[in-house]
Design an enzyme around this catalytic site. Structure first.
Site, PDB file in Angstrom:
ATOM      1  N   CYS A 186      -7.356 -11.945  17.810  1.00 64.14           N
ATOM      2  CA  CYS A 186      -8.787 -11.737  18.085  1.00 64.14           C
ATOM      3  C   CYS A 186      -9.618 -11.883  16.813  1.00 64.14           C
ATOM      4  CB  CYS A 186      -9.016 -10.356  18.693  1.00 64.14           C
ATOM      5  SG  CYS A 186      -8.295 -10.204  20.335  1.00 64.14           S
ATOM      6  N   GLU A 187      -9.107 -11.302  15.716  1.00 63.73           N
ATOM      7  CA  GLU A 187      -9.892 -11.358  14.480  1.00 63.73           C
ATOM      8  C   GLU A 187      -9.954 -12.777  13.930  1.00 63.73           C
ATOM      9  OE1 GLU A 187      -9.232  -6.752  13.012  1.00 63.73           O
ATOM     10  OE2 GLU A 187      -8.108  -8.319  11.987  1.00 63.73           O
ATOM     11  N   ASP A 236       5.019  -0.158   7.520  1.00 64.02           N
ATOM     12  CA  ASP A 236       5.342  -1.010   8.672  1.00 64.02           C
ATOM     13  C   ASP A 236       6.838  -1.202   8.874  1.00 64.02           C
ATOM     14  OD1 ASP A 236       2.636  -1.266   8.841  1.00 64.02           O
ATOM     15  OD2 ASP A 236       2.581  -3.453   8.757  1.00 64.02           O
ATOM     16  N   TYR A 242      -3.745  -2.896  -8.892  1.00 64.22           N
ATOM     17  CA  TYR A 242      -2.551  -2.236  -8.358  1.00 64.22           C
ATOM     18  C   TYR A 242      -1.483  -2.113  -9.440  1.00 64.22           C
ATOM     19  CZ  TYR A 242      -3.231  -1.387  -3.401  1.00 64.22           C
ATOM     20  OH  TYR A 242      -3.627  -0.850  -2.220  1.00 64.22           O
ATOM     21  N   SER A 261       0.818  -1.217   0.000  1.00 58.03           N
ATOM     22  CA  SER A 261       0.000   0.000   0.000  1.00 58.03           C
ATOM     23  C   SER A 261       0.848   1.262   0.000  1.00 58.03           C
ATOM     24  CB  SER A 261      -0.901   0.009   1.232  1.00 58.03           C
ATOM     25  OG  SER A 261      -1.687  -1.147   1.254  1.00 58.03           O
ATOM     26  N   HIS A 305     -32.416   9.578  14.989  1.00 63.97           N
ATOM     27  CA  HIS A 305     -33.159   8.598  15.775  1.00 63.97           C
ATOM     28  C   HIS A 305     -33.972   7.688  14.882  1.00 63.97           C
ATOM     29  CE1 HIS A 305     -35.039   7.097  19.392  1.00 63.97           C
ATOM     30  NE2 HIS A 305     -36.218   7.227  18.807  1.00 63.97           N
TER      31      HIS A 305
HETATM   32  P1  NDP Z   1       0.120  -7.443  18.034  1.00 59.97           P
HETATM   33  O1  NDP Z   1       1.397  -6.816  18.327  1.00 59.97           O
HETATM   34  O2  NDP Z   1      -1.131  -6.642  17.989  1.00 59.97           O
HETATM   35  O3  NDP Z   1      -0.151  -8.635  19.051  1.00 59.97           O
HETATM   36  C1  NDP Z   1       0.804  -9.627  19.295  1.00 59.97           C
HETATM   37  C2  NDP Z   1       0.268 -10.525  20.373  1.00 59.97           C
HETATM   38  O4  NDP Z   1       1.145 -11.639  20.544  1.00 59.97           O
HETATM   39  C3  NDP Z   1       0.159  -9.824  21.711  1.00 59.97           C
HETATM   40  O5  NDP Z   1      -1.012 -10.266  22.336  1.00 59.97           O
HETATM   41  C4  NDP Z   1       1.411 -10.296  22.443  1.00 59.97           C
HETATM   42  O6  NDP Z   1       1.254 -10.347  23.823  1.00 59.97           O
HETATM   43  C5  NDP Z   1       1.536 -11.708  21.912  1.00 59.97           C
HETATM   44  N1  NDP Z   1       2.898 -12.203  21.946  1.00 59.97           N
HETATM   45  C6  NDP Z   1       4.006 -11.598  21.450  1.00 59.97           C
HETATM   46  N2  NDP Z   1       5.088 -12.373  21.646  1.00 59.97           N
HETATM   47  C7  NDP Z   1       4.666 -13.487  22.274  1.00 59.97           C
HETATM   48  C8  NDP Z   1       5.315 -14.644  22.752  1.00 59.97           C
HETATM   49  N3  NDP Z   1       6.623 -14.814  22.599  1.00 59.97           N
HETATM   50  N4  NDP Z   1       4.572 -15.583  23.358  1.00 59.97           N
HETATM   51  C9  NDP Z   1       3.236 -15.414  23.518  1.00 59.97           C
HETATM   52  N5  NDP Z   1       2.567 -14.339  23.077  1.00 59.97           N
HETATM   53  C10 NDP Z   1       3.264 -13.383  22.459  1.00 59.97           C
HETATM   54  O7  NDP Z   1       0.371  -8.198  16.674  1.00 59.97           O
HETATM   55  P2  NDP Z   1      -0.583  -8.892  15.635  1.00 59.97           P
HETATM   56  O8  NDP Z   1       0.231 -10.005  15.098  1.00 59.97           O
HETATM   57  O9  NDP Z   1      -1.915  -9.214  16.207  1.00 59.97           O
HETATM   58  O10 NDP Z   1      -0.788  -7.753  14.564  1.00 59.97           O
HETATM   59  C11 NDP Z   1       0.347  -7.140  13.961  1.00 59.97           C
HETATM   60  C12 NDP Z   1       0.027  -5.750  13.495  1.00 59.97           C
HETATM   61  O11 NDP Z   1      -0.828  -5.816  12.393  1.00 59.97           O
HETATM   62  C13 NDP Z   1      -0.684  -4.909  14.531  1.00 59.97           C
HETATM   63  O12 NDP Z   1       0.255  -4.108  15.210  1.00 59.97           O
HETATM   64  C14 NDP Z   1      -1.616  -4.061  13.737  1.00 59.97           C
HETATM   65  O13 NDP Z   1      -1.044  -2.792  13.565  1.00 59.97           O
HETATM   66  C15 NDP Z   1      -1.734  -4.735  12.408  1.00 59.97           C
HETATM   67  N6  NDP Z   1      -3.101  -5.233  12.199  1.00 59.97           N
HETATM   68  C16 NDP Z   1      -4.124  -4.350  12.151  1.00 59.97           C
HETATM   69  C17 NDP Z   1      -5.409  -4.813  11.975  1.00 59.97           C
HETATM   70  C18 NDP Z   1      -6.539  -3.841  11.942  1.00 59.97           C
HETATM   71  O14 NDP Z   1      -6.299  -2.642  11.779  1.00 59.97           O
HETATM   72  N7  NDP Z   1      -7.778  -4.290  12.100  1.00 59.97           N
HETATM   73  C19 NDP Z   1      -5.716  -6.232  11.837  1.00 59.97           C
HETATM   74  C20 NDP Z   1      -4.557  -7.068  11.925  1.00 59.97           C
HETATM   75  C21 NDP Z   1      -3.314  -6.566  12.097  1.00 59.97           C
HETATM   76  P3  NDP Z   1       1.424  -9.048  24.759  1.00 59.97           P
HETATM   77  O15 NDP Z   1       0.251  -8.186  24.501  1.00 59.97           O
HETATM   78  O16 NDP Z   1       1.416  -9.647  26.118  1.00 59.97           O
HETATM   79  O17 NDP Z   1       2.734  -8.435  24.385  1.00 59.97           O
END
Ligand code: NDP
Length: 472
Positions: free
Chosen positions: A181-182, A303, A99, A14, A436
């Site tokens: 979550c998603e 990113d 693209y 992007s 409303h």
């Molecule tokens: P995130 O950084 O959001 O989440 C990573 C998760 O993995 C956290 O819960 C973290 O825990 C956990 N984690 C990290 N390392 C370990 C480990 N060694 N063992 C166990 N758990 C671990 O990353 P995502 O992969 O979910 O998403 C990446 C990026 O992509 C996001 O930052 C976002 O910007 C982007 N994204 C955006 C979306 C949207 O706009 N809707 C949708 C999907 C992605 P803890 O919290 O405890 O550190």
């Protein structure tokens, strides 16, 4: 000195494509290298296919709601991954072509191979071709990272999910961020028995605490088995299954394990350090407000810079870069207030600005917080509750943050973001007449604060001084 290109962009996602296309539109000679598919993470293996899967996974809820509205026979029947996948693949082909066409018709040249930076003005393609450029833009994005445990190669990453031949029967999702979550939501909706293991006490660290609790609860309510305070220690294969051994000594058997444990900048092997570009933690390209690295001819957006890792941010950074360098229109991205959405289901989380947790530590804020069952789902028999929260400065009355947990919260937060970025006060919200009956009318009808977080006495003098200094 003459160069092959005015601008060479590495990465066809992007941010890179936007910068390349706008620069070419200004008359620059632009080359771009992409080793995979044009469109990058968002289009090919992120936002777009993910959102289509969210739509697909909502069908059982739509049928349940229809039954609640007097259609007793409404049923979805079985989901066909094959049928969906064929349509998804065709849609991604269409977007990839768009693209490619968009950039080429602006006059740019695509090199479908990997490129490395081999000098401040030089890139080398995988086939050995050397190309020179006045400016180089690094827009290579990020890649999923595994957590570094034994057997981790047995786990999938989000990229793999879109390419599955068939849906697994039982899956373990590891992590508690956006992607975990998603994808737990999607897999559950498609009929997969889904377990989410997260090391924290509620998902989505960094978001508003109440919203985090609501998302955690919703995952459980839709049928995801949420196991908190738990991390995998190692993975092992047993026939077709993967055994996950956890750090509490327990183990369990799954058809697939998916890591959603974060992403890291995609700079490995790109040659940046060799030419002197400063990389930060995790390999991010360190850039200034203008997306310029410490090597003046090398810039980076998206990113790979690990600023705010969202597609629209990368696009804005890329566009600003091209306007500044090639359009005689200097501007840069303001990262301070960026709205985002987490696409869980049935309720999404939309967020902009200050969370209540941040408000508590700052002090001097009123919180307007409303919870209710929306008309539409309540009539159909659902207990699901919406939360809308405004964080308001108790002196300037400016709305500093908005958190929405509800259906289509992504759509709502997009609109709420406009007045908030304009600096609207709570009174501006209040004098907006409600539409409303809608859910969103609650945003303009919250009369009394639910909570007030006072500014600590010692802090208030310092904050006042800071405010006076800012105004001086
Ligand atoms: P995130 O950084 O959001 O989440 C990573 C998760 O993995 C956290 O819960 C973290 O825990 C956990 N984690 C990290 N390392 C370990 C480990 N060694 N063992 C166990 N758990 C671990 O990353 P995502 O992969 O979910 O998403 C990446 C990026 O992509 C996001 O930052 C976002 O910007 C982007 N994204 C955006 C979306 C949207 O706009 N809707 C949708 C999907 C992605 P803890 O919290 O405890 O550190």
């Amino acid at each position: 000195m003459s160069f092959d290109y005015d601008l060479f962009v590495i990465g066809g996602g992007s941010g890179g494509v936007r910068a390349a296309r706008i620069a070419a539109g200004y008359g620059a000679r632009v080359g771009l290298a992409e080793e995979s598919r044009m469109g990058g993470t968002c289009v090919i293996r992120g936002c777009v296919p993910k959102k289509l899967m969210i739509f697909a996974s909502s069908a059982p809820e739509a049928a349940a709601e229809a039954r609640g509205y007097g259609w007793p026979d409404a049923q979805t029947g079985a989901f066909s991954w094959d049928a969906f996948k064929a349509k998804l693949d065709a849609e991604l082909d269409r977007l990839e072509a768009a693209y490619t066409r968009g950039f080429e018709s602006a006059g740019g040249t695509i090199h479908h191979q990997r490129a490395r930076v081999t000098g401040p003005h030089e890139v080398t393609l995988a086939d050995g071709t050397l190309l020179s450029a006045k400016h180089i833009l690094v827009a290579v994005g990020g890649r999923p990272q595994r957590p570094g445990i034994p057997g981790e190669e047995l786990g999938m990453i989000s990229d793999d999910l879109f390419m599955m031949e068939k849906l697994p029967g039982r899956v373990l999702v590891i992590g508690g961020g956006f992607i975990a979550c998603e994808f737990a939501t999607i897999l559950n909706g498609l009929g997969v028995d889904t377990v989410l293991a997260y090391r924290g006490d509620k998902v989505l660290r960094g978001f508003d605490g109440d919203a985090r609790q609501l998302v955690t609860d919703q995952l459980q309510q839709i049928g995801v088995e949420v196991r908190l305070g738990l991390s995998p220690a190692r993975l092992a294969r047993d026939g077709d299954a993967v055994i996950a051994h956890f750090d509490d000594g327990s183990s369990d058997r799954y058809d697939a394990v998916m890591f959603a444990t974060g992403r890291r900048p995609n700079t490995a092997g790109l040659g940046l350090e060799e030419v002197g570009v400063t990389l930060g933690p995790g390999g991010a390209v360190m850039v200034d407000d203008w997306s310029q690295s410490n090597i003046p001819s090398i810039y980076a957006v998206g990113d790979v810079t690990d600023r705010v890792n969202l597609t629209p941010v990368a696009i804005r950074e890329g566009h600003s870069f091209a306007d500044t360098l090639f359009g005689n229109h200097p501007r840069h991205m303001d990262h301070s207030l960026v709205a985002s959405a987490v696409y869980t289901r049935p309720h999404e989380l939309g967020s902009i600005g200050m969370t209540e947790d941040e408000a508590i530590s700052r002090g001097g804020v009123e919180v307007y917080d409303t919870r209710f069952r929306p008309m539409r789902s309540m009539f159909a028999g659902s207990d699901a509750r919406v939360m809308m929260k405004l964080i308001v400065d108790d002196q300037t009355r400016q709305v500093l943050g908005c958190q929405i947990f509800g259906p289509e919260a992504g759509e709502l937060i997009q609109l709420a973001a406009i007045p908030i970025i304009m600096g609207a006060t709570k009174e501006d919200f209040d004098r907006t007449v409600a539409v409303h009956p809608t859910m969103a009318e609650e945003l303009v009808t919250m009369r009394q604060p639910t909570r007030h977080h006072a500014r600590a006495a010692a802090d208030s003098g310092a904050a006042d001084a800071a405010e006076r200094a800012a105004q001086a």
